[in-house]
Design a protein around this motif. Structure first.
Motif, PDB file in Angstrom:
ATOM      1  N   GLN A   1       0.825  -1.202   0.000  1.00 53.73           N
ATOM      2  CA  GLN A   1       0.000   0.000   0.000  1.00 53.73           C
ATOM      3  C   GLN A   1       0.864   1.259   0.000  1.00 53.73           C
ATOM      4  O   GLN A   1       0.550   2.241  -0.677  1.00 53.73           O
ATOM      5  CB  GLN A   1      -0.928   0.005   1.218  1.00 53.73           C
TER       6      GLN A   1
ATOM      7  N   SER B   1       2.078   1.815  -3.427  1.00 52.73           N
ATOM      8  CA  SER B   1       0.995   2.309  -4.282  1.00 52.73           C
ATOM      9  C   SER B   1       0.722   3.782  -4.034  1.00 52.73           C
ATOM     10  O   SER B   1       0.512   4.555  -4.976  1.00 52.73           O
ATOM     11  CB  SER B   1      -0.285   1.487  -4.034  1.00 52.73           C
ATOM     12  N   VAL B   2       0.712   4.185  -2.764  1.00 50.32           N
ATOM     13  CA  VAL B   2       0.475   5.591  -2.429  1.00 50.32           C
ATOM     14  C   VAL B   2       1.606   6.467  -2.959  1.00 50.32           C
ATOM     15  O   VAL B   2       1.370   7.552  -3.506  1.00 50.32           O
ATOM     16  CB  VAL B   2       0.327   5.766  -0.902  1.00 50.32           C
TER      17      VAL B   2
ATOM     18  N   LEU C   1      -4.843   4.526  -5.900  1.00 48.87           N
ATOM     19  CA  LEU C   1      -5.255   4.752  -4.524  1.00 48.87           C
ATOM     20  C   LEU C   1      -6.475   3.906  -4.158  1.00 48.87           C
ATOM     21  O   LEU C   1      -6.543   3.315  -3.082  1.00 48.87           O
ATOM     22  CB  LEU C   1      -5.571   6.238  -4.306  1.00 48.87           C
TER      23      LEU C   1
ATOM     24  N   SER D   1      -5.526   0.113  -4.058  1.00 48.67           N
ATOM     25  CA  SER D   1      -4.618  -0.257  -2.974  1.00 48.67           C
ATOM     26  C   SER D   1      -5.325  -0.370  -1.630  1.00 48.67           C
ATOM     27  O   SER D   1      -4.850  -1.053  -0.719  1.00 48.67           O
ATOM     28  CB  SER D   1      -3.482   0.769  -2.857  1.00 48.67           C
TER      29      SER D   1
END
Length: 212
Positions: free
Chosen positions: A74, A77-78, A207, A210
């Motif tokens: 995550q 991904s962010v 976003l 994720s």
């Protein structure tokens, strides 16, 4: 043991992955049209170099850690989404380029990106792409046999890095053909805004996916 069947499967999967539209395509497209062939080629080389990053962490096992640690994936991904937002808002705010007789442009007073900046933009865009991460994790976990020697795995990685760079360099060349580039540039800032919206949509998709 013959590794040709395995290599052919890898080559086919990689071709489909690299040809599918995504952040890499959007960056090369914008750089080729707005800044010209040389800048787009440097970005393409950065994208190809980033493939070696994915291959490296897959080979040494860090990829497994990323895949089995949800918060780490995550976080990746962010970070990727924030970088795409940064690129997207810059594209949306860009001014319309001025067309010259030879279609060599810079947008108003906008400075042409250096080779280092173009290369790093391509490298970071691909390196932070979670889809690329998942692709290489799947490739090394499912397609490539555990019995495949490390040397052959490294050769696979070098092949994919080289072919990725070649693909986007070819795309850069195609997009900077005079007629094609002139047509895209004639749309002015609307083209940049379209690329900006595309990058922001890709960021939003990252976003949402994720945290879903």
């Amino acid at each position: 043991m013959s590794f040709w069947p395995e290599f052919l499967v890898i080559a086919a999967a990689h071709l489909l992955a690299v040809a599918s539209p995504g952040p890499d395509f959007a960056i090369v497209l914008r750089y080729a049209v707005r800044y010209g062939r040389k800048t787009a080629v440097y970005a393409s080389l950065g994208i190809g170099a980033a493939i070696l990053l994915h291959v490296s962490y897959s080979l040494i096992g860090i990829g497994v850690l990323i895949k089995t640690t949800p918060w780490l994936f995550q976080l990746l991904s962010v970070a990727a989404a924030l970088y795409l937002i940064y690129l997207g808002q810059g594209a949306i705010r860009a001014q319309a380029p001025k067309l010259g007789a030879t279609a060599d442009v810079t947008a108003g007073n906008e400075q042409l990106p250096s080779a280092k900046k173009a290369f790093s933009t391509g490298f970071i865009t691909n390196g932070l792409n979670p889809k690329a991460t998942l692709f290489f994790l799947s490739l090394f976990a499912v397609v490539i046999s555990a019995q495949t020697p490390l040397l052959f795995k490294a050769i696979y990685g070098l092949y994919m890095a080289a072919m990725t760079a070649v693909w986007f360099c070819m795309l850069s060349y195609l997009l900077t053909q005079q007629r094609i580039r002139h047509f895209l540039l004639s749309k002015g800032f609307w083209f940049d805004r379209l690329m900006g919206v595309l990058l922001l949509l890709l960021a939003g998709h990252l976003l949402i996916s994720s945290f879903s």
